[in-house]
Design an enzyme around this catalytic site. Structure first.
Site, mmCIF file in Angstrom:
data_model
loop_
_atom_site.group_PDB
_atom_site.id
_atom_site.type_symbol
_atom_site.label_atom_id
_atom_site.label_comp_id
_atom_site.label_asym_id
_atom_site.label_seq_id
_atom_site.Cartn_x
_atom_site.Cartn_y
_atom_site.Cartn_z
ATOM 1 N N ASP A 1 -2.093 -7.162 -5.655
ATOM 2 C CA ASP A 1 -3.184 -7.251 -4.688
ATOM 3 C C ASP A 1 -2.749 -8.318 -3.690
ATOM 4 O O ASP A 1 -2.663 -9.507 -4.056
ATOM 5 C CB ASP A 1 -4.490 -7.642 -5.398
ATOM 6 C CG ASP A 1 -5.680 -7.595 -4.446
ATOM 7 O OD1 ASP A 1 -5.477 -7.754 -3.216
ATOM 8 O OD2 ASP A 1 -6.815 -7.405 -4.922
ATOM 9 N N GLY B 1 0.835 -1.199 0.000
ATOM 10 C CA GLY B 1 0.000 0.000 0.000
ATOM 11 C C GLY B 1 0.868 1.246 0.000
ATOM 12 O O GLY B 1 0.523 2.269 0.608
ATOM 13 N N GLY C 1 -1.108 7.802 0.774
ATOM 14 C CA GLY C 1 -1.321 7.935 2.219
ATOM 15 C C GLY C 1 -0.053 7.738 3.037
ATOM 16 O O GLY C 1 1.035 8.178 2.662
ATOM 17 N N LEU C 2 -0.203 7.043 4.162
ATOM 18 C CA LEU C 2 0.929 6.874 5.075
ATOM 19 C C LEU C 2 2.045 6.060 4.436
ATOM 20 O O LEU C 2 3.225 6.307 4.695
ATOM 21 C CB LEU C 2 0.456 6.205 6.377
ATOM 22 C CG LEU C 2 -0.572 6.999 7.199
ATOM 23 C CD1 LEU C 2 -0.976 6.207 8.445
ATOM 24 C CD2 LEU C 2 -0.042 8.373 7.602
ATOM 25 N N SER D 1 -22.198 -7.704 4.194
ATOM 26 C CA SER D 1 -22.295 -9.031 3.580
ATOM 27 C C SER D 1 -21.034 -9.841 3.898
ATOM 28 O O SER D 1 -20.032 -9.300 4.375
ATOM 29 C CB SER D 1 -22.416 -8.878 2.062
ATOM 30 O OG SER D 1 -21.196 -8.354 1.549
ATOM 31 N N TYR E 1 -7.410 -0.617 18.433
ATOM 32 C CA TYR E 1 -8.549 -1.523 18.623
ATOM 33 C C TYR E 1 -8.188 -2.962 18.270
ATOM 34 O O TYR E 1 -9.034 -3.847 18.315
ATOM 35 C CB TYR E 1 -9.820 -1.022 17.923
ATOM 36 C CG TYR E 1 -9.775 -0.827 16.429
ATOM 37 C CD1 TYR E 1 -9.616 -1.894 15.557
ATOM 38 C CD2 TYR E 1 -9.961 0.439 15.874
ATOM 39 C CE1 TYR E 1 -9.614 -1.711 14.181
ATOM 40 C CE2 TYR E 1 -9.960 0.642 14.513
ATOM 41 C CZ TYR E 1 -9.781 -0.448 13.666
ATOM 42 O OH TYR E 1 -9.785 -0.261 12.308
ATOM 43 N N ARG F 1 -4.099 -9.896 -1.545
ATOM 44 C CA ARG F 1 -5.045 -10.977 -1.255
ATOM 45 C C ARG F 1 -4.758 -12.226 -2.078
ATOM 46 O O ARG F 1 -5.347 -13.277 -1.844
ATOM 47 C CB ARG F 1 -6.470 -10.502 -1.525
ATOM 48 C CG ARG F 1 -6.937 -9.479 -0.522
ATOM 49 C CD ARG F 1 -8.294 -8.920 -0.854
ATOM 50 N NE ARG F 1 -8.239 -7.928 -1.909
ATOM 51 C CZ ARG F 1 -9.215 -7.081 -2.192
ATOM 52 N NH1 ARG F 1 -10.333 -7.132 -1.508
ATOM 53 N NH2 ARG F 1 -9.098 -6.193 -3.152
HETATM 54 C C1 HXC Z 1 -20.687 -1.929 3.808
HETATM 55 C C2 HXC Z 1 -19.196 -2.288 2.062
HETATM 56 C C3 HXC Z 1 -18.665 -0.983 2.209
HETATM 57 C C4 HXC Z 1 -19.249 -0.134 3.220
HETATM 58 C C5 HXC Z 1 -17.629 -1.978 0.595
HETATM 59 N N1 HXC Z 1 -18.518 -2.848 1.060
HETATM 60 N N2 HXC Z 1 -17.691 -0.825 1.276
HETATM 61 N N3 HXC Z 1 -20.183 -2.755 2.857
HETATM 62 N N4 HXC Z 1 -20.226 -0.663 4.011
HETATM 63 N N5 HXC Z 1 -18.841 1.096 3.431
HETATM 64 C C6 HXC Z 1 -18.788 -4.175 0.529
HETATM 65 C C7 HXC Z 1 -19.214 -4.146 -0.922
HETATM 66 O O1 HXC Z 1 -20.567 -3.812 -1.042
HETATM 67 C C8 HXC Z 1 -18.920 -5.587 -1.328
HETATM 68 O O2 HXC Z 1 -19.908 -6.472 -0.860
HETATM 69 C C9 HXC Z 1 -17.673 -5.908 -0.557
HETATM 70 O O3 HXC Z 1 -17.592 -4.967 0.520
HETATM 71 C C10 HXC Z 1 -16.436 -5.763 -1.399
HETATM 72 O O4 HXC Z 1 -16.415 -4.428 -1.926
HETATM 73 P P1 HXC Z 1 -15.583 -4.049 -3.212
HETATM 74 O O5 HXC Z 1 -15.631 -2.603 -3.362
HETATM 75 O O6 HXC Z 1 -16.024 -4.898 -4.372
HETATM 76 O O7 HXC Z 1 -14.154 -4.598 -2.817
HETATM 77 P P2 HXC Z 1 -12.750 -4.008 -3.061
HETATM 78 O O8 HXC Z 1 -12.716 -3.190 -4.326
HETATM 79 O O9 HXC Z 1 -11.826 -5.136 -2.957
HETATM 80 O O10 HXC Z 1 -12.551 -2.997 -1.834
HETATM 81 C C11 HXC Z 1 -12.139 -3.424 -0.574
HETATM 82 C C12 HXC Z 1 -12.560 -2.422 0.503
HETATM 83 C C13 HXC Z 1 -12.167 -0.993 0.087
HETATM 84 C C14 HXC Z 1 -11.900 -2.808 1.808
HETATM 85 C C15 HXC Z 1 -14.063 -2.492 0.661
HETATM 86 O O11 HXC Z 1 -12.605 -0.057 1.056
HETATM 87 C C16 HXC Z 1 -10.696 -0.846 -0.131
HETATM 88 O O12 HXC Z 1 -10.166 -1.249 -1.148
HETATM 89 N N6 HXC Z 1 -9.977 -0.265 0.815
HETATM 90 C C17 HXC Z 1 -8.511 -0.110 0.714
HETATM 91 C C18 HXC Z 1 -7.989 1.064 1.439
HETATM 92 C C19 HXC Z 1 -8.550 1.281 2.801
HETATM 93 O O13 HXC Z 1 -9.614 0.828 3.166
HETATM 94 N N7 HXC Z 1 -7.870 2.035 3.596
HETATM 95 C C20 HXC Z 1 -8.336 2.405 4.910
HETATM 96 C C21 HXC Z 1 -7.453 1.916 5.864
HETATM 97 S S1 HXC Z 1 -7.646 2.837 7.315
HETATM 98 P P3 HXC Z 1 -21.123 -7.015 -1.799
HETATM 99 O O14 HXC Z 1 -21.807 -7.998 -0.939
HETATM 100 O O15 HXC Z 1 -21.941 -5.806 -2.126
HETATM 101 O O16 HXC Z 1 -20.468 -7.635 -3.014
HETATM 102 C C22 HXC Z 1 -7.365 1.778 8.549
HETATM 103 C C23 HXC Z 1 -6.939 2.472 9.789
HETATM 104 C C24 HXC Z 1 -7.833 2.213 10.910
HETATM 105 O O17 HXC Z 1 -7.467 0.619 8.434
HETATM 106 C C25 HXC Z 1 -7.356 2.799 12.200
HETATM 107 C C26 HXC Z 1 -7.455 4.260 12.308
HETATM 108 C C27 HXC Z 1 -6.816 4.798 13.521
#
Ligand code: HXC
Length: 279
Positions: free
Chosen positions: A67, A16, A20-21, A106, A148, A69
């Site tokens: 990726d 990643g 960002g970071l 889901s 957490y 994963r």
């Molecule tokens: C509910 C959600 C959702 C949301 C996605 N989904 N966002 N469900 N609420 N807000 C569901 C989708 O509907 C789908 O389910 C499934 O998750 C997969 O979503 P996709 O978009 O197809 O997957 P993908 O493209 O692989 O994305 C993965 C992801 C996305 C995790 C959902 O957010 C991502 O790529 N994030 C990467 C970067 C990231 O998150 N960074 C933040 C880190 S911050 P269905 O059933 O509809 O198919 C962090 C720090 C925390 O962790 C601590 C802070 C102090």
């Protein structure tokens, strides 16, 4: 804070690392004389980040689309990175997260986060660990977790599950791989503002304001404060730290934990009124 060649001759892989970071860590490592290989899902982002840092510090950054994963892709990229030269360290920075009521998500949403945070981090750590052990080289794994990971947190349950597992991996492998010269540590950052995390985790002004203001220090973290900790833990200066998690959150998690912390609500007058008068 550091001598300018703190990380000279050292090479790190950052997951990643395009934004960002992760991007800030890449720049910090290069500023301190090290080099980095970035991996992430978006080629254009990786290319732009590499170009930017290489423009400043002269060709210290390479990148690979990945990726985490996908375990076969992880092995192939780690092979390719090693072909460029052995690594000194791995930074498990890639994460996935969103804020949601858990009963509404889901199984694909659960998998999307857990597969990045837990499985992806494990695949990367295993792939690099196997290389270090085969080459009889020392290694250093730094994983970004959260507070957490040990308190748990409502509304980010897949992330909390994944981060707790990464912390368990860190502590377990620190003991198993320590004798082989591989140390593993984690950092648990509090609120360090980045566009990606803020969009996903505090998407309204009200949420963002509360997150920023409830901190005992009354502010969010400065990026440099986090980058200095990263640099220290990557350097040989921290060579006796193994299996630990360093919290850098201004006291945020403790503020939510102490039984009587809620007495913060009392005004000075109220404190006077409940304090027995001295004789
Ligand atoms: C509910 C959600 C959702 C949301 C996605 N989904 N966002 N469900 N609420 N807000 C569901 C989708 O509907 C789908 O389910 C499934 O998750 C997969 O979503 P996709 O978009 O197809 O997957 P993908 O493209 O692989 O994305 C993965 C992801 C996305 C995790 C959902 O957010 C991502 O790529 N994030 C990467 C970067 C990231 O998150 N960074 C933040 C880190 S911050 P269905 O059933 O509809 O198919 C962090 C720090 C925390 O962790 C601590 C802070 C102090």
């Amino acid at each position: 804070m550091f001598v300018s060649d703190l990380l000279a001759g050292k090479r790190f892989l950052i997951t990643g690392g395009g934004s960002g970071l992760g991007k800030m860590m890449a720049r910090k490592i290069c500023q301190l004389g090290g080099s980095v290989s970035l991996c992430g899902r978006r080629e254009q982002v990786l290319q732009e980040t590499a170009d930017g840092i290489n423009g400043e510090f002269a060709n210290r950054v390479t990148w690979h689309r990945l990726d985490i994963r996908d375990p076969e892709a992880v092995d192939a990229v780690v092979d390719a990175v090693w072909d460029e030269g052995p690594l000194d360290g791995l930074i498990n920075n890639a994460a996935g997260n969103f804020l949601a009521r858990t009963e509404t998500i889901s199984h694909r949403a659960m998998d999307a986060v857990v597969n990045i945070v837990l499985h992806g981090t494990a695949y990367m750590t295993l792939a690099c660990g196997k290389k270090w052990i085969a080459d009889k080289r020392p290694g250093n794994v730094l994983s970004i977790v959260t507070t957490y990971a040990w308190t748990g947190s409502a509304y980010v349950v897949p992330s909390a599950m994944g981060k707790a597992a990464v912390l368990a991996m860190t502590r377990s492998l620190a003991v198993e791989w320590g004798p082989k010269g591989i140390r593993l540590n984690a950092i648990a950052p509090g609120p360090f503002p980045t566009e990606g995390a803020w969009q996903r985790l505090v998407p309204t002004k009200k949420l963002a304001d509360v997150w920023e203001q409830r901190n005992p220090l009354g502010r969010t973290g400065e990026h440099d404060e986090l980058m200095n900790l990263v640099a220290y833990l990557l350097s040989d200066q921290s060579g006796y730290i193994n299996g630990d998690v360093v919290t850098i959150d201004g006291g945020e998690w403790l503020a939510g934990a102490g039984q009587f912390n809620f007495a913060k609500m009392l005004s000075d007058d109220e404190w006077e009124s409940i304090t027995p008068t001295k004789k």
